[in-house]
Scaffold this motif. Sequence first.
Motif, mmCIF file in Angstrom:
data_model
loop_
_atom_site.group_PDB
_atom_site.id
_atom_site.type_symbol
_atom_site.label_atom_id
_atom_site.label_comp_id
_atom_site.label_asym_id
_atom_site.label_seq_id
_atom_site.Cartn_x
_atom_site.Cartn_y
_atom_site.Cartn_z
ATOM 1 N N THR A 12 0.827 -1.209 0.000
ATOM 2 C CA THR A 12 0.000 0.000 0.000
ATOM 3 C C THR A 12 0.857 1.253 0.000
ATOM 4 O OG1 THR A 12 -1.738 -1.169 1.207
ATOM 5 C CG2 THR A 12 -1.802 1.240 1.250
ATOM 6 N N GLN A 13 1.882 1.271 0.853
ATOM 7 C CA GLN A 13 2.772 2.429 0.925
ATOM 8 C C GLN A 13 3.515 2.640 -0.387
ATOM 9 O OE1 GLN A 13 3.648 4.820 3.470
ATOM 10 N NE2 GLN A 13 1.617 4.169 4.125
ATOM 11 N N ALA A 14 3.985 1.556 -0.992
ATOM 12 C CA ALA A 14 4.756 1.670 -2.231
ATOM 13 C C ALA A 14 3.923 2.295 -3.341
ATOM 14 C CB ALA A 14 5.280 0.306 -2.660
ATOM 15 N N VAL A 15 2.715 1.823 -3.524
ATOM 16 C CA VAL A 15 1.855 2.346 -4.582
ATOM 17 C C VAL A 15 1.526 3.815 -4.330
ATOM 18 C CG1 VAL A 15 -0.391 2.148 -5.711
ATOM 19 C CG2 VAL A 15 0.890 0.076 -5.118
ATOM 20 N N GLU A 16 1.176 4.126 -3.085
ATOM 21 C CA GLU A 16 0.811 5.507 -2.748
ATOM 22 C C GLU A 16 1.993 6.459 -2.917
ATOM 23 O OE1 GLU A 16 -0.183 8.017 1.322
ATOM 24 O OE2 GLU A 16 -0.871 5.926 1.180
ATOM 25 N N ARG A 17 3.147 6.081 -2.383
ATOM 26 C CA ARG A 17 4.308 6.987 -2.395
ATOM 27 C C ARG A 17 4.900 7.138 -3.791
ATOM 28 N NH1 ARG A 17 3.665 9.669 2.363
ATOM 29 N NH2 ARG A 17 3.856 8.279 4.173
ATOM 30 N N MET A 18 5.026 6.050 -4.540
ATOM 31 C CA MET A 18 5.587 6.143 -5.890
ATOM 32 C C MET A 18 4.668 6.940 -6.808
ATOM 33 S SD MET A 18 7.199 2.326 -6.446
ATOM 34 C CE MET A 18 7.685 2.607 -8.163
ATOM 35 N N SER A 19 3.371 6.757 -6.662
ATOM 36 C CA SER A 19 2.427 7.494 -7.508
ATOM 37 C C SER A 19 2.521 8.993 -7.250
ATOM 38 C CB SER A 19 0.996 7.004 -7.252
ATOM 39 O OG SER A 19 0.858 5.639 -7.564
#
Length: 338
Positions: A226-233
């Motif tokens: 969840t963090q990866a998708v949110e932060r990279m986006s």
Amino acid sequence: MLGVLTGIGGYLPPTVVTNDDLCSTLDTSDEWIVARTGIRERRKVADGASTRDLAVEAGKRALRSAERTTVDAVVLATTSFDRLCPAVAPEVAHLLGLDTVAAFDLTSACSGFLYGLATCNGLIATGVADSVLFIGAEAFTTLVDPDDRNTAPIFGDGAGAVVLRRGEPEEPGALGGFDLGSDGARADLLAIPAGGSRQRSAVGLGFAEVPTNEWYLQMAGRPLYTQAVERMSASSRRALKDADWAVADVDLFVGHQANVRIVQAVAEELGLPQEKVAVNIDRVGNTLAASIPLLLNDCVDRGQLRAGDRVLLSAFGAGLSWGSTTLVWPDVPVETVH
């Protein structure tokens, strides 16, 4: 003046570990691994080899690509250091025949390549160096519990390198603005508890021995996704805004290869079609700081990335940390990484 990419190279150790190889000792299956990560095989360093050896090979290829024999500095991004002290970079520089240049390591796990690019760009922009060899190298399989089915299938070893030189913002290969961030409140989601000053094994000196599993990577997969998708986006959007690019202007999205579902989800969040998403995790696994340069080299070699293409780079890793930038791809030769 800023950093311009003028050479690239990559190296993978020859030993291939397939999902079927892992299944002989782990309670898992090829189907389970592929469905959750997209990985089918990865590379592993031979006994006696280390991050240094991978870095030297990638560095040689990047220097050949740039048609250079010297640089002013060597920077190495890694999370799998050969030793706690000293840094790996000076030894790598020595083995490349760059004996007295500035050389140092940095660590930001899977975000290491983006943080390192920003650091090298700063060395050039401030006049400290006119040229830098920047290497992302990992022998991370040595830090993963071979009996843990949640982490052992994910990681692979390898190295990727780029050469940067001083240049103008309008040149192909010129690095765009950087968006970097971190969230230390969630640092324990992805960590190796033992080995540093916080927890040391000192049997006989009055300290308890560290449990074996704490020398290996501990990972909380679901919240990390969840963090990866949110932060990279979000980071990618900021980098695009800084470059004054619309999403439609992007020819190729090169995201850190941690999990194919993460990269695909970020592209979907941005509104990028999947045909513009670069992927090689199926063949190399997660190589941390080496991931993005290995993927760039691979894309050029396969004809997926050509001179003049607009490229968006983004990564997320332990720390937690993340970063993104943009560049117009230059005309640089590459060697095939087998």
